[in-house]
Design an enzyme around this catalytic site. Structure first.
Site, short mmCIF file in Angstrom:
data_model
loop_
_atom_site.label_atom_id
_atom_site.label_comp_id
_atom_site.label_asym_id
_atom_site.label_seq_id
_atom_site.Cartn_x
_atom_site.Cartn_y
_atom_site.Cartn_z
N SER A 414 0.83 -1.22 0.00
CA SER A 414 0.00 0.00 0.00
C SER A 414 0.86 1.26 0.00
CB SER A 414 -0.90 0.00 1.23
OG SER A 414 -0.08 -0.07 2.38
N HIS A 435 -3.05 -2.87 -5.56
CA HIS A 435 -3.34 -2.47 -4.18
C HIS A 435 -4.83 -2.63 -3.90
CE1 HIS A 435 -3.62 1.05 -1.08
NE2 HIS A 435 -3.66 -0.13 -0.50
N GLU A 447 -6.28 -0.20 -6.81
CA GLU A 447 -5.29 0.77 -7.30
C GLU A 447 -4.22 -0.04 -8.03
OE1 GLU A 447 -4.17 4.92 -4.93
OE2 GLU A 447 -3.52 3.00 -4.13
N ASN A 485 -3.61 6.67 -0.51
CA ASN A 485 -2.98 6.84 0.82
C ASN A 485 -2.15 8.11 0.90
OD1 ASN A 485 -4.19 4.62 1.80
ND2 ASN A 485 -2.42 3.26 1.61
#
Ligand code: T1G
Length: 715
Positions: A414, A435, A447, A485
């Site tokens: 991540s 991800h 992702e 993130n």
């Protein structure tokens, strides 16, 4: 006739074919073509009835959504399908609607104006308009209750979910299911009814119930809508419109529907949801990876690591019917991983999501293994081991040795650098990031992280595979935290700062939940585990710029072992059922730490809380766009809707900023920059667009026009 609607004859029955690829939307020219065909059919003495059918893969997917933007911008007047539907209903000769694929929105309204409906068993019908922030606008809320009853009509219009042709037949919406050749079956059916009176849906009332009987249905539906579709206006408007059908004559009911439809259509919510509709399709388009790029067949996969993420990812592949090897280091870890998977499936059966047969079949597709022996047969591997670079590199080195040439080597990291991971192999072109979001078998977002050397075949394969896995794949560049993130960092940073400056924990979360987020930033931290971010912050402490304010509260909570739900203490306190309650001890701790840090306490409004957190997302999003780690602003929006619980009716953080107005957002960020320093330096792209009076949506269009997509990579 025009080239969108054709009429032909099968002996004494006219066949009217709507042919407007890809989904036979009721674009300009289609209603006119149908009208002319109905007139031609009625005017032909040799013809005694008509079948209306869709060309290509579907019946009619509804009004042309692309036209709505022109209507709400005043570029063109609102279309109105109602007169055409009355014209069909009043046809002197019966009209049979033959449905395959989808009859959605205006497509179902068209079908209900017909005198009879037949369908392929695999067809679907529905009024999905609420997903676009509108309601049916061509009599759907008036004709549907007359055919399926009030309760079902309310459910279909307020929830917008499709109904299978089989269920629709059971409800009386479809008169016959046609196995095999639809047109042949429809023609046979039409000849059976041709001499019978043609029932007009609008004249039916036997299923409209009574006020006494309907009142509880409407109030229950409103309660459900307020709970399940929190903040959305259209579902409540749809319920009002169906209620009008039970209280008013047909024409007046249609007028009431029309008013509600127009109100919804011109709302920000609808503009945002239409942005999302096209956005979910746009993200699949990668400018430098054309549609015809060859893809790798993925028929057998492996997942390394059977922890929470690895187990969830194995379920995703099994649910898509793809056999999965699930590897872990020892029996105990594997047994634990498999037991969690079985538990997960068992609760899906309990909740009625899957049948036991389906689950048994899926579990047979998951093979737990302790070695890489069988990895030589797989087409793709997803690594989901602990988030440490050294461990990931050793796993990828093993995979490089064990897997056949051409196998895709994907990492579920991540945050870690995909290029650094791929350097541990002799085939960096086969390495990519995939991800998944926790829980992997629930969250729709995937992702897909492009490494410097990831090949176009590997990218194209993963983008296509995401659809097969029931995910929305969004391609992002390889920067720290990728897109989701990386933006989440400043968002949660601001939430902590607000606490340190005097806001209550619950006030911060409440403000963001009332804004429409599924969960507040602090409760989200507790759910994910505060220690996850803490460990990453400690690993990257050396990268923090000296003199830049950093939040301290969450780190201090972690030092006290408060990791969130998993320790029943985090920002909140939790009981054994994980129900959260405010914890005055946290407030006292933070007040003391803030005093030690010399941070003045003040009253903070919900409006400021929302602006600080959401504009932090927008500012970082603008940086990401500028640096090329996201292809379009809409990609960021789709990421936040499907991975971070951002409210769809606000369109995503970038669309929301456009709706507020970039000048206003930029100005507010400049104020925060004044007050809070460098961390709020406005992103140059945001400044440029704001000063030019432009939007992120315009930026996307310019990018497409200029074809300036150069995938960026980690410095
Ligand atoms: N209008 C315009 N374009 C549409 C469209 C529509 N209704 N539906 C699909 N497209 C485009 C889509 O953007 C994509 O374009 C291509 O078609 C293929 O779609 C009067 C007011 C039918 C289940 O909400 O749910 O009727 O990206 O990739 O996965 O009361 O499309 O290739 O350029 O989705 O096979 C109500 C919307 C309208 C249904 C097919 N109808 N469509 O799914 O293909 S409002 C809907 C769908 C209305 C009335 C009211 C799906 C589908 P591109 P796709 P798919």
């Amino acid at each position: 006739m025009n080239n969108l609607v054709r009429i032909s004859r099968d002996d004494d029955v006219a066949v009217i074919t709507i042919d407007n690829p890809p989904v036979n939307a009721l674009s300009p020219g289609v209603p006119e073509g149908i009208w002319a065909a109905i007139d031609e059919m009625n005017g032909d003495p040799a013809v005694k009835a008509a079948v209306v059918i869709g060309g290509g893969r579907t019946f009619v997917a509804g009004a042309d959504i692309k036209e709505f933007g022109k209507m709400t911008s005043g570029e063109k007047p609102r279309g109105n399908l109602l007169p055409l539907l009355l014209h069909i209903e009043d046809s002197a000769k019966p009209v049979v609607m033959a449905i395959h694929g989808a009859a959605f929105g205006g497509g179902l309204e068209l079908a209900m104006a017909g005198h009879y409906r037949v369908a392929s068993p695999t067809a679907q019908v529905g009024q999905p308009e609420v997903n676009l922030g509108i309601i049916p606008g061509a009599g759907g809320t008036q004709r549907l209750p007359r055919l399926v009853g009030v309760a079902k009509a309310v459910e279909m219009c307020a929830e917008g979910k499709p109904v299978s042709a089989r269920n629709a037949a059971a409800l009386g919406l479809i008169d016959r299911l046609i196995e095999g050749d639809l047109l042949a079956g429809a023609l046979a059916f039409t000849r059976e009814i041709a001499d019978k009176p043609a029932p007009k849906t609008r004249e039916r009332s036997e299923k409209l119930g009574t006020t006494a009987g309907n009142t509880p249905i409407f109030s229950a539906a409103r309660d459900v809508a307020r709970k399940k579709q929190r903040g959305l206006k259209a579902p409540l408007a749809a319920i009002d419109a169906v209620e009008a059908a039970t209280r008013l004559p047909f024409e007046e009911g249609c007028e009431a529907e029309r008013e509600l439809f127009t109100e919804c259509l011109f709302s920000d919510q609808s503009k945002a949801l239409i942005h999302v509709f096209f956005g979910e399709r746009e993200v699949a388009k990668i400018p430098d990876v054309p549609k015809e790029t060859p893809v790798i067949s993925v028929n057998h996969v492996a997942v390394v690591g059977s922890g929470t993420m690895g187990g969830g990812i194995a379920i995703v592949f099994a649910n898509a019917g793809i056999p999965v090897l699930l590897k872990d280091v020892d029996e105990a870890a594997l047994a634990l991983g498999m037991s969690k998977i079985k538990k997960n499936y068992a609760s899906s059966v309990q909740r009625g999501r899957f049948s036991q047969t389906f689950v048994d079949e899926r579990l047979r597709l998951i093979a737990p293994v302790l070695t890489y022996d069988a990895f030589s047969d797989v087409d793709m591997v997803v690594e989901a081991v602990f988030e440490g670079m050294a461990l990931k590199k050793s796993v990828f080195a093993d995979l490089d040795r064990a897997c056949k040439p051409g196998t895709i080597l994907a990492s579920n990291t991540s945050t870690l650098n995909i290029d650094e991971i791929s350097a541990a192999t002799s085939r960096p072109e086969a390495v990519i990031g995939t991800h998944f979001f926790s829980p992997a078998n629930v969250m729709r977002l995937l992702e897909i992280v492009r490494g410097k050397k990831s090949s176009k075949e590997v990218i194209a394969t993963c983008m296509q595979l995401s659809k097969k896995l029931g995910k929305i794949g969004v391609l992002v560049g390889n920067c720290r935290g990728f897109v989701g993130n990386r933006m989440f960092g400043p968002y949660r940073r601001e939430a902590q700062f607000l606490i340190e400056e005097g806001a209550e924990v619950e006030a911060v979360d409440r403000a963001l939940v009332e804004f429409g987020n599924a969960m507040g930033p602090l409760a989200t931290g507790d759910l994910a585990g505060l220690d996850v971010g803490w460990r990453i912050r400690k690993e990257y402490r050396h990268l923090e710029k000296p003199g830049i304010r950093q939040p301290f509260a969450e780190d201090r909570l972690c030092e006290l072992g408060r990791y969130g739900q998993k320790t029943l203490k985090g920002w909140y306190r939790y009981d054994e059922n994980r129900r959260a309650s405010a914890d005055p001890e946290v407030t006292a701790l933070v007040r003391r730490w803030s005093a030690e840090a010399g941070i003045a306490q003040r009253q903070i409004s919900a409006a400021e809380i929302v602006e600080r957190c959401i504009y932090a997302l927008v500012n970082e999003g603008a940086r990401i766009l500028e640096e090329g780690y996201a292809l379009r602003a809409v990609d960021i929006d789709i990421i936040y809707l499907n991975g971070y619980g951002f409210p769809a009716y606000r369109g995503g953080p970038m669309w929301h900023a456009d709706t507020v107005g970039l000048q206003k957002v930029y100005q507010r960020i400049c104020e925060f920059h004044q007050q809070h320093g460098e961390i709020w330096t406005p992103a140059p792209l945001l400044q440029r667009l704001a000063e030019a009076g432009k939007t992120f949506a315009a930026f996307d269009k310019e990018q497409v026009a200029a074809e300036v997509f150069e995938p960026a990579n980690r410095a």
